[in-house]
Design a protein around this motif. Structure first.
Motif, PDB file in Angstrom:
ATOM      1  N   UNK A  89       5.180  18.857   9.988  1.00  0.00           N
ATOM      2  CA  UNK A  89       6.039  19.927  10.484  1.00  0.00           C
ATOM      3  C   UNK A  89       7.323  19.449  10.860  1.00  0.00           C
ATOM      4  N   UNK A  90       7.342  18.477  11.642  1.00  0.00           N
ATOM      5  CA  UNK A  90       8.792  17.852  11.933  1.00  0.00           C
ATOM      6  C   UNK A  90       9.550  17.571  10.540  1.00  0.00           C
ATOM      7  N   UNK A  91       8.833  17.022   9.489  1.00  0.00           N
ATOM      8  CA  UNK A  91       9.385  16.693   8.351  1.00  0.00           C
ATOM      9  C   UNK A  91       9.748  17.821   7.609  1.00  0.00           C
ATOM     10  N   UNK A  92       8.891  18.750   7.329  1.00  0.00           N
ATOM     11  CA  UNK A  92       8.973  19.760   6.225  1.00  0.00           C
ATOM     12  C   UNK A  92       8.932  21.388   6.770  1.00  0.00           C
ATOM     13  N   UNK A  93       8.727  21.315   8.100  1.00  0.00           N
ATOM     14  CA  UNK A  93       8.769  22.671   8.694  1.00  0.00           C
ATOM     15  C   UNK A  93       7.190  23.146   8.730  1.00  0.00           C
ATOM     16  N   UNK A  94       7.095  23.873   9.958  1.00  0.00           N
ATOM     17  CA  UNK A  94       5.673  24.377  10.232  1.00  0.00           C
ATOM     18  C   UNK A  94       5.319  25.457   9.337  1.00  0.00           C
ATOM     19  N   UNK A  95       6.203  26.188   8.794  1.00  0.00           N
ATOM     20  CA  UNK A  95       5.626  27.376   7.811  1.00  0.00           C
ATOM     21  C   UNK A  95       5.171  26.871   6.510  1.00  0.00           C
ATOM     22  N   UNK A 138      -1.971  15.507  15.055  1.00  0.00           N
ATOM     23  CA  UNK A 138      -0.852  14.572  15.050  1.00  0.00           C
ATOM     24  C   UNK A 138      -0.219  14.761  13.836  1.00  0.00           C
ATOM     25  N   UNK A 139      -1.178  14.526  12.773  1.00  0.00           N
ATOM     26  CA  UNK A 139      -0.454  14.554  11.239  1.00  0.00           C
ATOM     27  C   UNK A 139      -0.023  15.880  11.080  1.00  0.00           C
ATOM     28  N   UNK A 140      -0.555  17.016  11.477  1.00  0.00           N
ATOM     29  CA  UNK A 140       0.120  18.375  11.296  1.00  0.00           C
ATOM     30  C   UNK A 140       1.467  18.469  12.114  1.00  0.00           C
ATOM     31  N   UNK A 141       1.638  18.027  13.271  1.00  0.00           N
ATOM     32  CA  UNK A 141       2.884  17.990  14.139  1.00  0.00           C
ATOM     33  C   UNK A 141       3.967  17.175  13.434  1.00  0.00           C
ATOM     34  N   UNK A 142       3.593  16.084  12.717  1.00  0.00           N
ATOM     35  CA  UNK A 142       4.654  15.205  12.244  1.00  0.00           C
ATOM     36  C   UNK A 142       5.014  15.936  10.652  1.00  0.00           C
ATOM     37  N   UNK A 168       0.680  -1.186   0.034  1.00  0.00           N
ATOM     38  CA  UNK A 168      -0.043  -0.047   0.220  1.00  0.00           C
ATOM     39  C   UNK A 168       0.910   1.032  -0.216  1.00  0.00           C
ATOM     40  N   UNK A 169       0.952   1.826  -1.172  1.00  0.00           N
ATOM     41  CA  UNK A 169       2.117   2.994  -1.144  1.00  0.00           C
ATOM     42  C   UNK A 169       1.849   4.046  -0.344  1.00  0.00           C
ATOM     43  N   UNK A 170       2.715   4.712   0.558  1.00  0.00           N
ATOM     44  CA  UNK A 170       2.141   5.755   1.516  1.00  0.00           C
ATOM     45  C   UNK A 170       1.745   6.720   0.951  1.00  0.00           C
ATOM     46  N   UNK A 171       1.868   7.268  -0.227  1.00  0.00           N
ATOM     47  CA  UNK A 171       1.537   8.457  -0.683  1.00  0.00           C
ATOM     48  C   UNK A 171      -0.060   8.568  -1.150  1.00  0.00           C
ATOM     49  N   UNK A 172      -0.599   7.491  -1.299  1.00  0.00           N
ATOM     50  CA  UNK A 172      -1.918   7.489  -1.547  1.00  0.00           C
ATOM     51  C   UNK A 172      -2.852   7.041  -0.465  1.00  0.00           C
ATOM     52  N   UNK A 173      -4.152   7.372  -0.637  1.00  0.00           N
ATOM     53  CA  UNK A 173      -5.236   7.003   0.139  1.00  0.00           C
ATOM     54  C   UNK A 173      -5.966   5.912  -0.182  1.00  0.00           C
ATOM     55  N   UNK A 209      -4.995  19.940   2.853  1.00  0.00           N
ATOM     56  CA  UNK A 209      -3.649  20.384   3.157  1.00  0.00           C
ATOM     57  C   UNK A 209      -2.518  19.479   2.777  1.00  0.00           C
ATOM     58  N   UNK A 210      -2.854  18.204   3.333  1.00  0.00           N
ATOM     59  CA  UNK A 210      -1.876  17.129   3.159  1.00  0.00           C
ATOM     60  C   UNK A 210      -1.599  16.552   1.551  1.00  0.00           C
ATOM     61  N   UNK A 211      -2.726  16.747   0.940  1.00  0.00           N
ATOM     62  CA  UNK A 211      -2.682  16.538  -0.621  1.00  0.00           C
ATOM     63  C   UNK A 211      -1.864  17.510  -1.420  1.00  0.00           C
ATOM     64  N   UNK A 212      -1.525  18.700  -0.852  1.00  0.00           N
ATOM     65  CA  UNK A 212      -0.469  19.617  -1.684  1.00  0.00           C
ATOM     66  C   UNK A 212       0.648  18.835  -2.300  1.00  0.00           C
ATOM     67  N   UNK A 213       0.932  19.089  -3.350  1.00  0.00           N
ATOM     68  CA  UNK A 213       2.098  18.821  -4.139  1.00  0.00           C
ATOM     69  C   UNK A 213       3.488  18.850  -3.428  1.00  0.00           C
ATOM     70  N   UNK A 214       3.483  19.980  -2.772  1.00  0.00           N
ATOM     71  CA  UNK A 214       4.987  20.640  -2.148  1.00  0.00           C
ATOM     72  C   UNK A 214       4.885  19.613  -1.136  1.00  0.00           C
ATOM     73  N   UNK A 215       3.838  19.047  -0.539  1.00  0.00           N
ATOM     74  CA  UNK A 215       3.833  18.085   0.887  1.00  0.00           C
ATOM     75  C   UNK A 215       3.787  16.625   0.406  1.00  0.00           C
ATOM     76  N   UNK A 216       4.172  16.325  -0.676  1.00  0.00           N
ATOM     77  CA  UNK A 216       4.114  14.868  -1.114  1.00  0.00           C
ATOM     78  C   UNK A 216       5.241  14.093  -0.169  1.00  0.00           C
ATOM     79  N   UNK A 217       6.164  14.456   0.225  1.00  0.00           N
ATOM     80  CA  UNK A 217       7.279  13.869   0.992  1.00  0.00           C
ATOM     81  C   UNK A 217       6.747  13.709   2.348  1.00  0.00           C
ATOM     82  N   UNK A 218       5.971  14.948   2.868  1.00  0.00           N
ATOM     83  CA  UNK A 218       5.787  15.191   4.267  1.00  0.00           C
ATOM     84  C   UNK A 218       4.687  14.144   4.267  1.00  0.00           C
TER      85      UNK A 218
END
Length: 350
Positions: free
Chosen positions: A303-309, A297-301, A118-123, A322-331
Motif C-alpha cells: 500500500x505504501x508503494x502502490x496505494x491501498x485502493x 506487513x506485506x499489505x501495508x508495504x 534471486x529476482x525479487x519478483x519471483x518466489x 493478491x500479490x501475484x496480480x500483474x498490476x502489483x508486479x512492482x509492488x
C-alpha cells in the motif's frame, strides 16, 4: 566471474554472455522443456528444517547478488551418500552441482555458489535433501524467505547502514517511540531513496521516505508538518532543481529534514495500518490473512508503494494470491526487497 540465479528456470550467466547446462545456445523454451522432462517431484513439503544444514546468508537475499553457501554436517564419509537440490518442486541437482565449488571433509560438505541472484519478483522455494546412505532417513532444509513483521522489535544493525549517524540515531529513537520495526523502516528507506535525504522521483516523491503530494495530504489530516507552499503543483523537474539549488530545503519543507522524513514515514505507515483496521477494509481480507502479521506487513508495504485502493482491489479479486496480480508486479518487487533489506539490518534477539 560467474553469476547464477534461481528463477522459473535455473540459469547461469557469465561476463561473456548467457550460459546454461544444456549447451551454448540460449533458449528459454529448450531449458524449460529439458528441465521438466528430467525433473523429479519433491514431495517433502515445507517441514524441512534440519539444524545440520546451514545456509549462508541465513535468509534469501532478494535485493542484490550475494555469494551463497550450503553447509551439510555429516558424521562420517560414505560413497553412497546422496544430496538433492529442489527449486519450486523441480529437481535441479545437476545444475547446482555444475555451478558450485564443493568442499568435502570428514564432518561436512560445503557447496559455494558465487554471486547468486534471486529476482525479487519471483518466489523461490529452494530446498536441500541429504541422505547419508540408502537406508538412512533423509534430512533437509528449505531456504527461508526474509520474513519481516512491522510489529517486531529487532536490534538495528546500524553499522550496516550507509548513512549519517544522526539518521541512524533518529531511526532508533523514533522506532522506540512508535514501537515499530526500525529495521523495516531502514529497509524501506534503502529501497525508496538509498538514504539520500534530497532524493526526488518522477512522481514528486521527496526525501528519505519519498513522501508524495498525496501522502502528505493524507498525513496532514491528523498531523502537523511544514511544507513549501504548493510544492505538489511544481513539475518534477522544477521541484528537483529547487531542491538541488537549496530553494526548497529542510528549513522550509519537512520532507528534506532527515529526522522529520523518518518520522513522517512512520506516521504514513501508521496511517496505512489504520486504513486496514477499518471494518469495510478488513472485509477484503481472506480468513488466512486476518491474523497473519507477516501477510499484513506485506499489505501495508504494498500500500505504501502502490496505494491501498489498488491493493484492496486485488485482495477482493485474488484472495491469498493478491500479490501475484500483474498490476502489483512492482509492488511485489518492492515488498520482497524491503523485507530482504530488513533482514540485513536486523539483529535477531536471543
Amino acid at each position: 566471474m560467474k553469476f547464477a540465479y534461481f528463477g522459473t528456470l535455473f540459469i547461469i550467466t557469465s561476463c561473456a554472455g548467457p550460459y546454461h547446462p544444456f549447451g551454448s545456445n540460449y533458449s528459454v523454451s529448450k531449458i524449460s522443456n529439458d528441465l521438466f522432462k528430467k525433473s523429479k517431484q519433491h514431495k517433502a513439503g515445507q517441514d524441512l528444517d534440519s539444524k545440520n544444514i546451514i545456509f549462508s546468508p541465513k535468509y534469501q537475499v532478494l535485493h542484490e547478488s550475494r555469494n551463497f553457501s550450503i553447509e551439510i554436517k555429516r558424521n562420517e564419509t560414505s560413497s553412497e551418500e546422496k544430496i538433492y537440490f529442489f527449486y519450486n518442486n523441480v529437481d535441479i541437482t545437476d545444475q547446482v552441482e555444475a555451478i558450485s565449488n564443493v568442499d568435502r571433509t570428514s564432518t561436512k560438505i560445503i557447496y559455494t555458489i558465487a554471486n547468486l541472484t534471486l529476482p525479487p519478483v519471483e518466489s523461490h522455494n529452494f530446498s536441500v535433501i541429504y541422505k547419508s546412505s540408502p537406508e538412512a532417513a533423509p534430512i533437509g532444509k528449505t531456504y527461508p524467505f526474509p520474513d519481516c513483521d512491522i510489529q517486531d522489535n529487532p536490534l538495528l544493525s546500524a553499522a550496516k547502514i550507509k548513512a549519517r549517524r544522526s539518521v541512524k540515531n533518529a531511526l532508533k529513537k523514533i522506532a522506540e517511540e512508535t514501537e515499530l520495526n526500525s529495521a523495516l523502516m531502514a529497509g524501506l528507506i534503502e529501497q525508496e531513496s538509498s538514504f539520500n535525504p534530497k532524493a526526488v522521483s518522477w512522481a514528486k516523491a521527496v526525501g528519505l521516505t519519498q513522501i508524495t503530494p498525496v501522502a502528505e495530504k493524507q498525513l496532514l489530516e491528523n498531523k502537523e508538518y511544514y511544507a513549501y507552499p504548493k510544492w505538489g503543483r511544481l513539475p518534477a523537474s522544477v521541484l528537483k532543481t529547487y531542491i538541488e539549488t537549496g530553494k526548497i530545503n529542510k528549513d522550509n519543507d519537512w520532507k528534506l529534514d532527515p529526522i522529520q522524513s523518518i518520522k513522517g514515514g512512520f506516521d504514513y505507515l501508521e496511517y496505512i495500518s489504520n486504513y486496514w483496521k477499518k471494518p469495510q477494509n478488513i472485509e477484503a481480507f481472506p480468513e488466512q490473512i486476518k491474523n497473519n502479521d507477516e501477510e499484513l506487513t506485506s499489505i501495508i508495504l504494498a500500500s505504501y508503494n502502490s496505494g491501498p485502493s489498488r491493493v484492496k482491489r486485488n485482495l477482493l479479486k485474488r484472495g491469498m494470491y493478491w500479490l501475484e496480480a500483474r498490476e502489483l508486479k512492482e509492488a511485489r518487487k518492492y515488498v520482497y526487497k524491503v523485507k530482504s533489506y530488513c533482514r540485513q539490518y536486523a539483529i535477531e534477539r536471543d
